[in-house]
Design an enzyme around this catalytic site. Structure first.
Site, PDB file in Angstrom:
ATOM      1  N   SER A  75       0.794  -1.241   0.000  1.00 43.55           N
ATOM      2  CA  SER A  75       0.000   0.000   0.000  1.00 43.55           C
ATOM      3  C   SER A  75       0.821   1.284   0.000  1.00 43.55           C
ATOM      4  O   SER A  75       0.246   2.361  -0.143  1.00 43.55           O
ATOM      5  CB  SER A  75      -0.942   0.010   1.197  1.00 43.55           C
ATOM      6  OG  SER A  75      -1.973  -0.905   0.964  1.00 43.55           O
ATOM      7  N   LYS A  78       0.175   3.478  -2.933  1.00 45.77           N
ATOM      8  CA  LYS A  78      -1.059   4.245  -3.172  1.00 45.77           C
ATOM      9  C   LYS A  78      -0.846   5.751  -3.332  1.00 45.77           C
ATOM     10  O   LYS A  78      -1.395   6.342  -4.264  1.00 45.77           O
ATOM     11  CB  LYS A  78      -2.081   3.931  -2.080  1.00 45.77           C
ATOM     12  CG  LYS A  78      -2.582   2.482  -2.150  1.00 45.77           C
ATOM     13  CD  LYS A  78      -3.360   2.115  -0.902  1.00 45.77           C
ATOM     14  CE  LYS A  78      -3.981   0.735  -0.991  1.00 45.77           C
ATOM     15  NZ  LYS A  78      -4.572   0.320   0.293  1.00 45.77           N
ATOM     16  N   TYR A 200      -3.696  -2.577 -10.055  1.00 50.74           N
ATOM     17  CA  TYR A 200      -3.518  -2.381  -8.608  1.00 50.74           C
ATOM     18  C   TYR A 200      -2.708  -3.532  -7.996  1.00 50.74           C
ATOM     19  O   TYR A 200      -1.769  -3.302  -7.231  1.00 50.74           O
ATOM     20  CB  TYR A 200      -4.896  -2.247  -7.938  1.00 50.74           C
ATOM     21  CG  TYR A 200      -4.821  -2.270  -6.435  1.00 50.74           C
ATOM     22  CD1 TYR A 200      -4.285  -1.197  -5.731  1.00 50.74           C
ATOM     23  CD2 TYR A 200      -5.257  -3.383  -5.713  1.00 50.74           C
ATOM     24  CE1 TYR A 200      -4.175  -1.229  -4.351  1.00 50.74           C
ATOM     25  CE2 TYR A 200      -5.162  -3.423  -4.335  1.00 50.74           C
ATOM     26  CZ  TYR A 200      -4.625  -2.348  -3.656  1.00 50.74           C
ATOM     27  OH  TYR A 200      -4.500  -2.384  -2.292  1.00 50.74           O
ATOM     28  N   TYR A 252      -4.351   3.942   7.981  1.00 47.35           N
ATOM     29  CA  TYR A 252      -5.733   3.425   8.021  1.00 47.35           C
ATOM     30  C   TYR A 252      -6.424   3.804   9.318  1.00 47.35           C
ATOM     31  O   TYR A 252      -6.357   4.948   9.723  1.00 47.35           O
ATOM     32  CB  TYR A 252      -5.747   1.903   7.783  1.00 47.35           C
ATOM     33  CG  TYR A 252      -5.033   1.543   6.517  1.00 47.35           C
ATOM     34  CD1 TYR A 252      -5.560   1.923   5.285  1.00 47.35           C
ATOM     35  CD2 TYR A 252      -3.822   0.881   6.538  1.00 47.35           C
ATOM     36  CE1 TYR A 252      -4.901   1.629   4.117  1.00 47.35           C
ATOM     37  CE2 TYR A 252      -3.157   0.585   5.363  1.00 47.35           C
ATOM     38  CZ  TYR A 252      -3.705   0.963   4.163  1.00 47.35           C
ATOM     39  OH  TYR A 252      -3.047   0.680   3.015  1.00 47.35           O
ATOM     40  N   VAL A 270       1.436  -3.767   3.916  1.00 48.98           N
ATOM     41  CA  VAL A 270       1.438  -5.060   4.615  1.00 48.98           C
ATOM     42  C   VAL A 270       2.696  -5.887   4.344  1.00 48.98           C
ATOM     43  O   VAL A 270       2.908  -6.905   4.991  1.00 48.98           O
ATOM     44  CB  VAL A 270       0.188  -5.932   4.327  1.00 48.98           C
ATOM     45  CG1 VAL A 270      -1.041  -5.379   5.002  1.00 48.98           C
ATOM     46  CG2 VAL A 270      -0.022  -6.137   2.842  1.00 48.98           C
TER      47      VAL A 270
HETATM   48  N1  GLN Z   1      -2.218  -5.411  -1.844  1.00 50.59           N
HETATM   49  C1  GLN Z   1      -2.730  -5.274  -0.524  1.00 50.59           C
HETATM   50  C2  GLN Z   1      -4.261  -5.379  -0.501  1.00 50.59           C
HETATM   51  O1  GLN Z   1      -4.925  -4.795  -1.284  1.00 50.59           O
HETATM   52  C3  GLN Z   1      -2.276  -3.990   0.078  1.00 50.59           C
HETATM   53  C4  GLN Z   1      -2.752  -3.772   1.484  1.00 50.59           C
HETATM   54  C5  GLN Z   1      -1.826  -2.989   2.355  1.00 50.59           C
HETATM   55  O2  GLN Z   1      -0.631  -2.919   2.149  1.00 50.59           O
HETATM   56  N2  GLN Z   1      -2.387  -2.452   3.410  1.00 50.59           N
HETATM   57  O3  GLN Z   1      -4.804  -6.063   0.304  1.00 50.59           O
END
Ligand code: GLN
Length: 320
Positions: A75, A78, A200, A252, A270
Site C-alpha cells: 500500500s 497508493k 492495482y 488506516y 502489509v
Molecule cells: N495489496 C494489498 C491489498 O490490497 C495492500 C494492502 C496494504 O498494504 N495495506 O490487500
C-alpha cells in the site's frame, strides 16, 4: 613506524549512523505482530528481517540492518499512483471520483460514499483501485508500465515486479474484485474493472528496499524532485496534496493515533514497510514483516516514532 600523514586515520562515523545502530539492536528483540498471510506468498517473509533508512532532501542516506532487502511495496504504492493520477487526469477529474476524507476504516473496507459511490480517499483500497483506473492506458500492461516507470524515477533506479506476489494476490484478491465491481456499479470505474484491479495488484507487488522507499519519501520531502538523480517525479503543486492524504489516512484506522503521536505524513504497507516524510527535510523508513491488526509493521512504527521523537521532527513541534 608510519607517521602522519601515512598512519591510518579512523573512519569518521556519523552520530546518526551510531544512533540508528543502537536503535536497530534494541528493537530487533521485539516480537509483536505477525507476518501478513492473507496474500499467501507474503507468508514466506522472514519475521526477523528489520531495516531502517533515512534519506535527506539533499541526498544523504543513512541505513542499518536489512535496508537492502527487497520486499513488496504494497500500500505504500497508493500515494505515488494518486500523484500520477493527479498529474495525468487533472485534479478536478480525480476529485470528482476520489474523496479526501479520512475513513477511520481498515484498508480493505468498502468505504464508498453512500450517495455517489465515490471512495472516501485514495489510500483505502477502493480509492487506490480508482486511481489505477485514472492512470492512462487501456490495458494492464500500459498502465503498469507507466506506474513502474514513475516509481523507478522516485527511487532513482529501475524497479521490477515480484511476479509471484502479484500472481498470489491476483489469485486470491476476491474482496478487492468485489470493490472493483462496486466501483463499476456506481460508474466510478467505467467498463470492466479488471484492468484497474490487475494494475492495482501489480503495483502492490513492485519490489523495493528501505533505501528505495527512503529516496521516494525524500523526493516528496524535496518538492517532487529526486535528491540524487535530480529528476522531477511529481509536479510540485501536487506534493502537498499527496502528503495531506498521507497524514490523514496513511495508517488506516490508526491514522489518528499516528498523527497525534508522530505528527508526520506517512504510509504503511502489509509487506512491512513504512515511510514517513518530514517536509523539506527527509524521509524515514522502517521495514520489518510482522504487522499488527491494522496491517502496520510493529518494529517499523516504533523505530520511526523513536527517530521522530529523538530528532524533534514532528511538524507541529515548532509550537512547543
Ligand atoms: N495489496 C494489498 C491489498 O490490497 C495492500 C494492502 C496494504 O498494504 N495495506 O490487500
Amino acid at each position: 613506524v608510519l607517521r602522519f600523514p601515512f598512519s591510518p586515520r579512523p573512519v569518521p562515523t556519523s552520530p546518526i549512523q551510531e544512533f540508528l545502530h543502537s536503535l536497530h539492536a534494541r528493537l530487533r528483540e521485539l516480537s509483536e505482530g505477525n507476518v501478513a498471510d492473507y496474500i499467501p506468498e507474503l507468508a514466506h517473509a522472514d519475521p526477523d528481517q528489520f531495516g531502517i533508512c533515512i534519506a535527506t532532501h539533499d541526498g544523504f542516506v543513512y541505513e542499518v540492518g536489512d535496508s537492502r532487502q527487497p520486499f513488496t511495496i504494497q500500500s505504500i504504492s497508493k500515494p505515488l499512483t494518486y500523484g500520477l493520477a493527479l498529474e495525468e487526469a487533472g485534479e478536478a477529474a480525480v476529485l470528482a471520483k476520489i474523496g479526501v476524507e479520512p475513513s477511520g476504516d481498515v484498508f480493505n473496507a468498502i468505504s464508498l460514499r453512500p450517495q455517489t459511490g465515490a471512495p472516501l480517499n485514495p489510500l483505502i483500497n477502493a480509492g487506490a483501485i480508482t486511481a489505477c483506473g485514472l492512470v492512462p492506458g487501456d490495458t494492464v500492461a500500459l498502465k503498469s508500465s507507466r506506474i513502474l516507470a514513475t516509481y523507478s524515477r522516485f527511487a532513482g533506479r529501475t524497479l521490477d515486479i515480484d511476479e509471484r506476489v502479484y500472481a498470489s494476490e491476483s489469485g486470491t484478491g476476491h474482496r478487492n474484485r468485489a470493490i472493483g465491481w462496486m466501483l463499476r456499479n456506481f460508474s466510478i470505474l467505467d467498463g470492466d474493472p479488471t484492468p484497474a484491479l490487475e494494475t492495482y495488484f501489480k503495483q502492490c507487488a513492485i519490489r523495493v528496499t528501505c533505501r528505495d522507499l527512503a529516496l521516494m519519501g525524500a523526493t516528496l520531502a524535496n518538492g517532487g524532485v529526486n535528491p540524487i538523480t535530480k529528476e522531477r517525479c511529481l509536479e510540485s503543486k501536487f506534493v502537498p496534496r499527496v502528503l495531506a492524504v498521507m497524514m490523514m489516512e496513511g495508517f488506516y484506522d490508526e491514522s489518528g493515533a499516528w498523527a497525534y503521536k508522530a505528527g508526520l505524513p506517512a504510509k504503511t504497507g502489509v509487506g512491512g514497510g513504512i515511510v514517513a516524510v518530514v517536509p523539506g527535510k527527509m524521509a524515514i523508513v522502517g521495514f520489518s514483516p510482522p504487522v499488527n491488526e491494522a496491517g502496520n509493521s510493529v518494529r517499523a512504527t516504533k523505530a520511526i516514532n523513536y527517530i521522530i521523537d529523538s530528532l524533534d521532527l514532528d511538524i507541529f513541534g515548532s509550537t512547543r
